[in-house]
Scaffold this active site. Sequence first.
Site, PDB file in Angstrom:
ATOM      1  N   TYR A 169      -1.995  -0.717  10.582  1.00 52.76           N
ATOM      2  CA  TYR A 169      -2.012  -1.003   9.142  1.00 52.76           C
ATOM      3  C   TYR A 169      -0.739  -0.467   8.484  1.00 52.76           C
ATOM      4  CZ  TYR A 169      -3.746  -1.196   4.323  1.00 52.76           C
ATOM      5  OH  TYR A 169      -3.902  -1.460   2.981  1.00 52.76           O
ATOM      6  N   SER A 213       0.863  -1.181   0.000  1.00 53.17           N
ATOM      7  CA  SER A 213       0.000   0.000   0.000  1.00 53.17           C
ATOM      8  C   SER A 213       0.894   1.223   0.000  1.00 53.17           C
ATOM      9  CB  SER A 213      -0.873   0.001   1.264  1.00 53.17           C
ATOM     10  OG  SER A 213      -1.458   1.267   1.491  1.00 53.17           O
TER      11      SER A 213
END
Length: 260
Positions: free
Chosen positions: A155, A142
């Site tokens: 995350y 990501s």
Amino acid sequence: MLAGKTALVTGSTSGIGLAVAQALARAGAKVMLNGSRPAADAEALRVELSAEAGVEVGYTQANLAEPASARALVEATIAAFGSVDILINNAGIQHVAAVDAFPDHTWDLLMAINVSAVFHTTKAALPSMKAKGWGRIVNIASAHGVVASPFKAPYTASKHAVVGFSKAVALEVAEQGITCNALCPGYVRTPLIEKQVVDQAKVHNMPEDRVIREVILAAQPTRQFVEADEVAAFAVFLCSDAARAVTGSVQLIDGGWTAR
């Protein structure tokens, strides 16, 4: 392009994972799907993709939070197709909360799926790749593997870990015909994101188009979602012979987010 290759794509019954699986199948690779859909839905998806792409397609459920299950997913792919030539580690989860309010069990689950499963599937797949002298590992990380956002500390930590892991694996297998890269999308248009748009529109009492530009995509200079098919096309390139020299890299497809 990928005829004769076998690909395992985790978390591939929706969103980015499904788009990648479809693109790999269309490029000629046999594909093992993985996800948590009901058996009937998964079977329909498998049959549809196989018929469309003209390749063998399998489906295996796996609880990627469990190391044994992650390894079994690789073993099932090898049993079905003879090898794992391409491994796409796509499965992941997210939970948004302040660090001091973040549930301990959610941290453990997030790390198990986002990080540990990547280790276990990679470890299980490498012997097959080494035996053939060819392999491609693409870890869907990501933009949060490069930059951070508040209330997404776990995350962000998990995606930074995936980026670092990808680099280290690439170095270990650099002379064995195997590449390993981290593909880092920004905000991708998926059913999950579309639901967030609807929810945020209610919270902020503004039209959905404004929510997309001013809230969801505030950090993404193009103010446009990355499309799942664009991520998939990038992944297929990384799996091709044309990307033989691309390894240990962090490939960003983020609408300029990390250029700031």
